[in-house]
Design an enzyme around this catalytic site. Structure first.
Site, PDB file in Angstrom:
ATOM      1  N   GLN A 172     -51.940 -50.615  -2.370  1.00  0.00           N
ATOM      2  CA  GLN A 172     -53.131 -50.136  -1.669  1.00  0.00           C
ATOM      3  C   GLN A 172     -52.756 -49.412  -0.381  1.00  0.00           C
ATOM      4  O   GLN A 172     -53.262 -48.322  -0.101  1.00  0.00           O
ATOM      5  CB  GLN A 172     -54.054 -51.314  -1.351  1.00  0.00           C
ATOM      6  N   ASP A 215     -61.893 -54.730   5.735  1.00  0.00           N
ATOM      7  CA  ASP A 215     -61.820 -55.360   4.410  1.00  0.00           C
ATOM      8  C   ASP A 215     -62.845 -56.495   4.413  1.00  0.00           C
ATOM      9  O   ASP A 215     -63.380 -56.858   5.472  1.00  0.00           O
ATOM     10  CB  ASP A 215     -60.390 -55.894   4.186  1.00  0.00           C
ATOM     11  N   CYS A 273     -60.611 -50.835   1.579  1.00  0.00           N
ATOM     12  CA  CYS A 273     -59.862 -50.922   0.323  1.00  0.00           C
ATOM     13  C   CYS A 273     -60.749 -51.256  -0.874  1.00  0.00           C
ATOM     14  O   CYS A 273     -60.277 -51.169  -2.014  1.00  0.00           O
ATOM     15  CB  CYS A 273     -58.731 -51.936   0.456  1.00  0.00           C
ATOM     16  N   HIS A 277     -50.223 -56.305  -0.100  1.00  0.00           N
ATOM     17  CA  HIS A 277     -50.891 -55.400  -1.048  1.00  0.00           C
ATOM     18  C   HIS A 277     -50.269 -54.013  -0.866  1.00  0.00           C
ATOM     19  O   HIS A 277     -50.903 -53.082  -0.374  1.00  0.00           O
ATOM     20  CB  HIS A 277     -52.395 -55.376  -0.775  1.00  0.00           C
ATOM     21  N   ARG A 310     -55.158 -44.406  -5.483  1.00  0.00           N
ATOM     22  CA  ARG A 310     -54.435 -45.515  -6.128  1.00  0.00           C
ATOM     23  C   ARG A 310     -53.754 -45.003  -7.400  1.00  0.00           C
ATOM     24  O   ARG A 310     -52.622 -45.376  -7.712  1.00  0.00           O
ATOM     25  CB  ARG A 310     -55.395 -46.664  -6.470  1.00  0.00           C
ATOM     26  N   ARG A 368     -50.768 -59.047 -10.499  1.00  0.00           N
ATOM     27  CA  ARG A 368     -51.818 -59.236  -9.480  1.00  0.00           C
ATOM     28  C   ARG A 368     -52.107 -60.733  -9.454  1.00  0.00           C
ATOM     29  O   ARG A 368     -52.723 -61.268 -10.386  1.00  0.00           O
ATOM     30  CB  ARG A 368     -53.052 -58.424  -9.863  1.00  0.00           C
TER      31      ARG A 368
END
Length: 301
Positions: free
Chosen positions: A133, A218, A258, A130, A286, A103
């Site tokens: 996600q 987001d 998210c 991403h 997830r 990450r």
């Protein structure tokens, strides 16, 4: 040949469908109390340049449930790119572990790790993509609607890494993706072009959300953009998911985010906690989707 997951475009449609199907089976087994130690004895190194709740917990718990173990490497532990290059770190890790999840800030970093490692590398988040996600979001959409192809997903907000991964997914899974963003906050044009005819970018949020099956948003200011926060609040003021905007979409449209959410900024509390919200289903998934990704990349399912 080893496989990596750096962006959704790395996968074929059949591979995505396999991963989502596997996630469904793993979720069902977990709920039935059926052990599924498909990665028994395997280990994964988790490299973090950014703080995390969902990514760390779901990958770490996922490895435990699969019979393996995950090792958390915080920024101060290895000083990625400062004490050692990503390539040298990858060449060390491949001697000890079976998978790497990273990450990071720059997509180049996760690309360099994957290029040097002989073991699979998973992009847990980068500035461009991403994938974990959005694959989890697609799985959530499948659970709630039974299909993905032919739906209309409308993202209200910044043309960021989430948008790039949604564009990749639209091209692979056959749904329409619309981004409504302020001028100057469009996504990467090359990634937009990869999305092909399934992708639309507009500045008219009201027109965009009409006939939407999914409304997504987001945060307006991501990690690393804190110095732009005031300017972004002004630019995105009209791009908030609120009751008026949601009322323009289909009556059964799903609301997605998210997380983490800035309540009252990009989304109102009434929408985030409202009856159309599946935000915490996304967060739960997830776990199941990332378990499927790890099992598939490790060649165990």
């Amino acid at each position: 040949m080893k496989r990596d997951l750096l962006r959704i475009a790395d996968l074929t449609t059949a591979e995505i469908e396999h991963v989502l199907g596997l996630a469904g089976r793993l979720k069902a087994e977990l709920r039935a109390g059926t052990p599924h130690p498909r990665l028994a004895g395997r280990t994964m190194a988790m490299i973090f340049e950014k703080p995390s709740l969902r990514t760390r917990v779901t990958f770490e718990v996922g490895m435990v449930q699969l019979g393996g173990a995950a090792i958390h490497l915080a920024p101060g532990d290895i000083k990625l790119g400062e004490r050692e290059t990503p390539g040298d770190i990858a060449r060390n890790l491949e001697r000890w572990v079976d998978l790497v999840m990273a990450r990071v800030f720059s997509h180049d970093t996760v690309h360099d790790l994957a290029a040097a490692a002989r073991i699979p590398v998973v992009n847990g988040l980068s500035d461009l993509h991403h994938p974990c996600q959005v694959l989890s979001d697609c799985f959530t959409l499948l659970e709630h609607r039974g299909r993905i192809a032919g739906t209309r997903v409308v993202f209200v907000g910044d043309g960021n890494n989430m948008v790039h991964s949604w564009m990749d997914a639209a091209a692979r899974l056959g749904f329409d993706f619309v981004l409504a963003c302020p001028p100057g906050y469009e996504p990467d044009p090359a990634i937009t072009a990869d999305g092909g005819r399934r992708v639309t970018v507009t500045h008219d949020v009201d027109a965009a959300v009409r006939a939407a099956d999914v409304l997504y948003t987001d945060v307006w200011t991501s990690m690393g953009q804190e110095s732009e926060a005031a300017a972004r609040r002004r630019a995105f003021k009209s791009f908030q998911l609120n009751d008026r905007i949601v009322a323009l979409a289909k009556p059964d449209a799903l609301v997605m985010h998210c997380l983490p959410a800035h309540r009252g900024e990009e989304i109102t509390e009434s929408v985030l906690d409202g009856p159309r919200s599946v935000v915490f289903d996304q967060a739960e998934n997830r776990l199941h989707v990332q378990k499927a990704i790890m099992v598939w990349l490790a060649g165990a399912g």
